[in-house]
Write a protein that holds these residues in place. Sequence first.
Motif, PDB file in Angstrom:
ATOM      1  N   LEU A  62      46.760 -44.949-110.133  1.00 41.54           N
ATOM      2  CA  LEU A  62      46.180 -44.471-111.382  1.00 41.54           C
ATOM      3  C   LEU A  62      46.959 -43.281-111.921  1.00 41.54           C
ATOM      4  CD1 LEU A  62      43.649 -45.443-112.847  1.00 41.54           C
ATOM      5  CD2 LEU A  62      42.425 -43.546-111.802  1.00 41.54           C
ATOM      6  N   TYR A  63      47.277 -42.342-111.052  1.00 43.47           N
ATOM      7  CA  TYR A  63      47.858 -41.093-111.524  1.00 43.47           C
ATOM      8  C   TYR A  63      49.374 -41.068-111.422  1.00 43.47           C
ATOM      9  CZ  TYR A  63      43.218 -39.184-111.791  1.00 43.47           C
ATOM     10  OH  TYR A  63      41.926 -38.962-112.120  1.00 43.47           O
ATOM     11  N   HIS A  64      49.908 -41.794-110.475  1.00 48.53           N
ATOM     12  CA  HIS A  64      51.336 -41.659-110.247  1.00 48.53           C
ATOM     13  C   HIS A  64      52.106 -42.920-110.610  1.00 48.53           C
ATOM     14  CE1 HIS A  64      50.543 -37.951-108.032  1.00 48.53           C
ATOM     15  NE2 HIS A  64      49.495 -38.580-107.592  1.00 48.53           N
TER      16      HIS A  64
ATOM     17  N   PRO B  94      56.443 -33.705-116.497  1.00 47.84           N
ATOM     18  CA  PRO B  94      55.276 -34.473-116.935  1.00 47.84           C
ATOM     19  C   PRO B  94      54.180 -34.416-115.882  1.00 47.84           C
ATOM     20  CG  PRO B  94      57.009 -35.937-116.220  1.00 47.84           C
ATOM     21  CD  PRO B  94      57.589 -34.570-116.223  1.00 47.84           C
ATOM     22  N   PHE B  95      52.929 -34.456-116.325  1.00 49.91           N
ATOM     23  CA  PHE B  95      51.824 -34.505-115.370  1.00 49.91           C
ATOM     24  C   PHE B  95      51.794 -35.891-114.742  1.00 49.91           C
ATOM     25  CE2 PHE B  95      49.838 -31.675-118.753  1.00 49.91           C
ATOM     26  CZ  PHE B  95      50.327 -30.522-118.163  1.00 49.91           C
ATOM     27  N   PRO B  96      51.318 -35.973-113.511  1.00 53.50           N
ATOM     28  CA  PRO B  96      51.195 -37.310-112.891  1.00 53.50           C
ATOM     29  C   PRO B  96      50.070 -38.104-113.539  1.00 53.50           C
ATOM     30  CG  PRO B  96      50.421 -35.605-111.395  1.00 53.50           C
ATOM     31  CD  PRO B  96      50.970 -34.911-112.592  1.00 53.50           C
ATOM     32  N   LYS B  97      50.256 -38.442-114.794  1.00 45.52           N
ATOM     33  CA  LYS B  97      49.265 -39.210-115.539  1.00 45.52           C
ATOM     34  C   LYS B  97      50.031 -40.206-116.405  1.00 45.52           C
ATOM     35  CE  LYS B  97      46.145 -35.263-116.351  1.00 45.52           C
ATOM     36  NZ  LYS B  97      44.831 -35.753-116.007  1.00 45.52           N
TER      37      LYS B  97
ATOM     38  N   ILE C  38      54.237 -27.788-112.822  1.00 49.11           N
ATOM     39  CA  ILE C  38      53.127 -28.589-113.335  1.00 49.11           C
ATOM     40  C   ILE C  38      51.992 -27.670-113.785  1.00 49.11           C
ATOM     41  CG2 ILE C  38      51.389 -30.282-112.674  1.00 49.11           C
ATOM     42  CD1 ILE C  38      53.912 -31.678-112.812  1.00 49.11           C
TER      43      ILE C  38
ATOM     44  N   LEU D  47      55.722 -40.784-114.866  1.00 50.50           N
ATOM     45  CA  LEU D  47      56.758 -40.544-113.859  1.00 50.50           C
ATOM     46  C   LEU D  47      57.754 -41.696-113.781  1.00 50.50           C
ATOM     47  CD1 LEU D  47      54.577 -38.992-111.042  1.00 50.50           C
ATOM     48  CD2 LEU D  47      55.854 -37.853-112.844  1.00 50.50           C
TER      49      LEU D  47
ATOM     50  N   VAL E  18      44.515 -31.483-114.089  1.00 51.89           N
ATOM     51  CA  VAL E  18      45.870 -31.717-113.589  1.00 51.89           C
ATOM     52  C   VAL E  18      45.943 -31.577-112.075  1.00 51.89           C
ATOM     53  CG1 VAL E  18      48.260 -30.994-113.714  1.00 51.89           C
ATOM     54  CG2 VAL E  18      46.847 -30.925-115.763  1.00 51.89           C
TER      55      VAL E  18
END
Lengths: 290, 541
Positions: free
Chosen positions: B535-537, A135-138, B411, A185, B429
């Motif tokens: 936000l992203y992780h 999975p993307f870190p989103k 990724i 994640l 990404v």
Amino acid sequence: MTVRSARSSVTVPLGEVAPPAVEPTPMRVSEERYVLTPIPDPVFDIQHLSLYYGEKPALVDISFQIPRRQITAVIGPSGCGKSSFLRCLNRLNDLIDGSRIEGRVLLDGQDIYAPTMDVNDLRRRVTLVFQKPNPFPKSIYDNVAFGPRMMGIRQRAVLDEIVERSLRQAALWDEVKDRLHASALQLSGGQQQRLCIARALAVDPEVLLMDEPCSALDPIAAGKIEDLMVSLKENYTIVLVTHNMQQAARVSDYTAFFYMGHLIEYQRTTDLFTHPRVRQTEDYITGRFG
Amino acid sequence: MRKRTIPRWRAEATPLLGLCGASLAMALLMTVAMLGLIFSQGLGLFWQKRLVRLQLRDGSRWLGEVWSRETVPDPTTGRPVRRIALHHGNRDLWGTAFRWIDEADVVGWEYPPDAVRIERLAWGPAFGQPRRVWVGDKPFVDPVDVRDPVWQELFASVRQDRRVLQDVEDQIDEVNDRLERLRRQELRLRYRSASDPSAQAALQAEKARWERVYGVLALRRTTLIERLQQYVLEVTAADGTALRIPLAQITAVIPANRMGLGERIRLYARRYWELITENPREANTEGGVFPAIFGTVSMVLIMSLAVVPVGVMTALYLREYARQNWLTRVVRIAVNNLAAVPSIVYGVFGMGFFIYTVGTAIDRTFYPWMAPTPVFGTGGLLWASLTLALLTVPVVIVATEEALLAIEPEIRHGARALGATQWQTVRHVILPAAAPGVLTGLILAIARATGEVAPLMLTGVVKLAPDLPIDDRFPFIHLERKFMHLGFHIYDVGFQSPNVDAAQPMVYNTTLLLLVIVVALNLTAIHLRNRIRRLYHGGSM
């Protein structure tokens, strides 16, 4: 940038393929072949496909047809070229410096290696689920919406609908519907893999390529993915690379056995596992090597 | 089981572990000692000490603050002698403000309750006992007591007059600015050889009008100053001399020996506040350092705006697009080694390239009528920031490359397998995933840039620049202006000042402020990085 990982899947020393002292099975590729043909309504028609990484051949003269809305399993020992083969079907090998192919791969009668082919469009029609959940870190939502967004879909309502449909198809909706905007994640390994499947379904593909999708998962999570594959076959063609012969026998309709870059045998799954036509296939499925 | 063949202490590297611990302890100790020195020397400056009057054996008397004490060997006998550094002020009377006094020479030691410290705009502080206030040649308040409401009312009204004077001076400043603009317009008109007489005439009329306004304001200023100069405070210095200080010059009268703890704390806070909010005075040894703080922060911000895009784009190309071969390796090694180039060399490059080449070209193209006065063809905030951006760009490149390298190939391929183009993959990404790493690079770059002084001296830092690079006058951001910088301020005050003793604590304070700014900027960047990570992780990282 990807040379290392990709090459390692190919340059596994061939000598390690045959375990010593089980039976003196010849390490050479059997001269015998059996490829079931023709297949009714094929999606892919692979004609004399060879793949090289630099000078090393990874696939040699592969020809067979993959049926529509069926599960086709590709089995074989490590380093036999099954993953490389899978990546030929959506041209992901193009990303690897020094890779080169010969022969033709027809998708619905169209050569995917033709210069007129839009590669990004192809990869949406034939999309790949990786061995390790990636999975993307989103957020969960953004993961599923990624593909549609890259196609230029911006309307929130449309995206919402695609995300929900894809997550339902991947049997993940009920588990994540309350936390769509949490990080992907945070999901468990099995959930992450189903998320990756949902993400692949979101671009509305014809073919799902699955590269050992269960090998990084525990048996319960793997069982869920297997059930999912069977339910998806109603609408999608699935090509499944697997290490696990029981899995291939359980879920697939057709099975191809690869050995050292060669296609040895291709048959209906039931036939291949009950009456293999080639000695080498029999040796492999009975565990005499591999 | 096999018997152990090497001794346990070697297998576990016990002595090495000890060394590791010792190194860490040493690093900590050095940091703590450094901070301790800066804090103790810097923070003490604004604490009001009691005023002491010393009677010496030779009959002379000195009034002031004990600055420090030390023990030194006597030059003739070699015996240790204790001596006191006394800050006695009144530089206008005696030429110096400090004096070493042997403790053996002191026969009397007292704290006169009516002694005051007078803060003033020129000559540094004065010490003495206030006697009376004169208006012209008549005594007006006699005797004067600084705790008396009469004095306080008088001083308040003088202060109010001074604020009015300040307003008038601000207005004069504005008129000057307008006149300067008109002068530029005139130069421009003349340069374009537009012999448009009506435009010329209009300009002249405008100029004449503002010159008349200037005349009015100047008269007002003179009147105000004359009125303010009438009030004079007479103070008796330690040696009995009558010192006459115009009230207009006085910023504060501090009855140091009659203050309670609360008053001292308030005074301390006020002095610190003045340090960070006011302009410098007295060759930068007094007053505040606000322009230097402002210059430092704005320079770092402009540098960040320049260094992040350049560094990130370079790293992206190097990692994501360029084919990895000997050439990219050479480029990478070259970039890493750029960090070893002495910063003064960057200063020379910045001067030669930005100022003399780019700046001169800009002047020739856009400001030809200003010749020979340079606009961008001289040091300024923009050029200094860009020079520092050059200096720190390797840090950002290396950090970004590390961040890109840490992103798994799965990724990247995952995004490509969904039909994303390479750019879409990078944009949606790779970059978000690498953003925390980029910010780590920026944090390092900020830390490095804030402490640099040498390249700035060649590219636009000056000792005194009260005109801030950002103000309320069009076009609000003046990137071509010269600016002040805390690092340079340390150098200037500490080593170029005529009044080294007075400057020393100022140096520590400026250092302290510089540290605070670095920490504040870094905390901001760290906060930003943590937000991006969340936000992203998700909360997991």
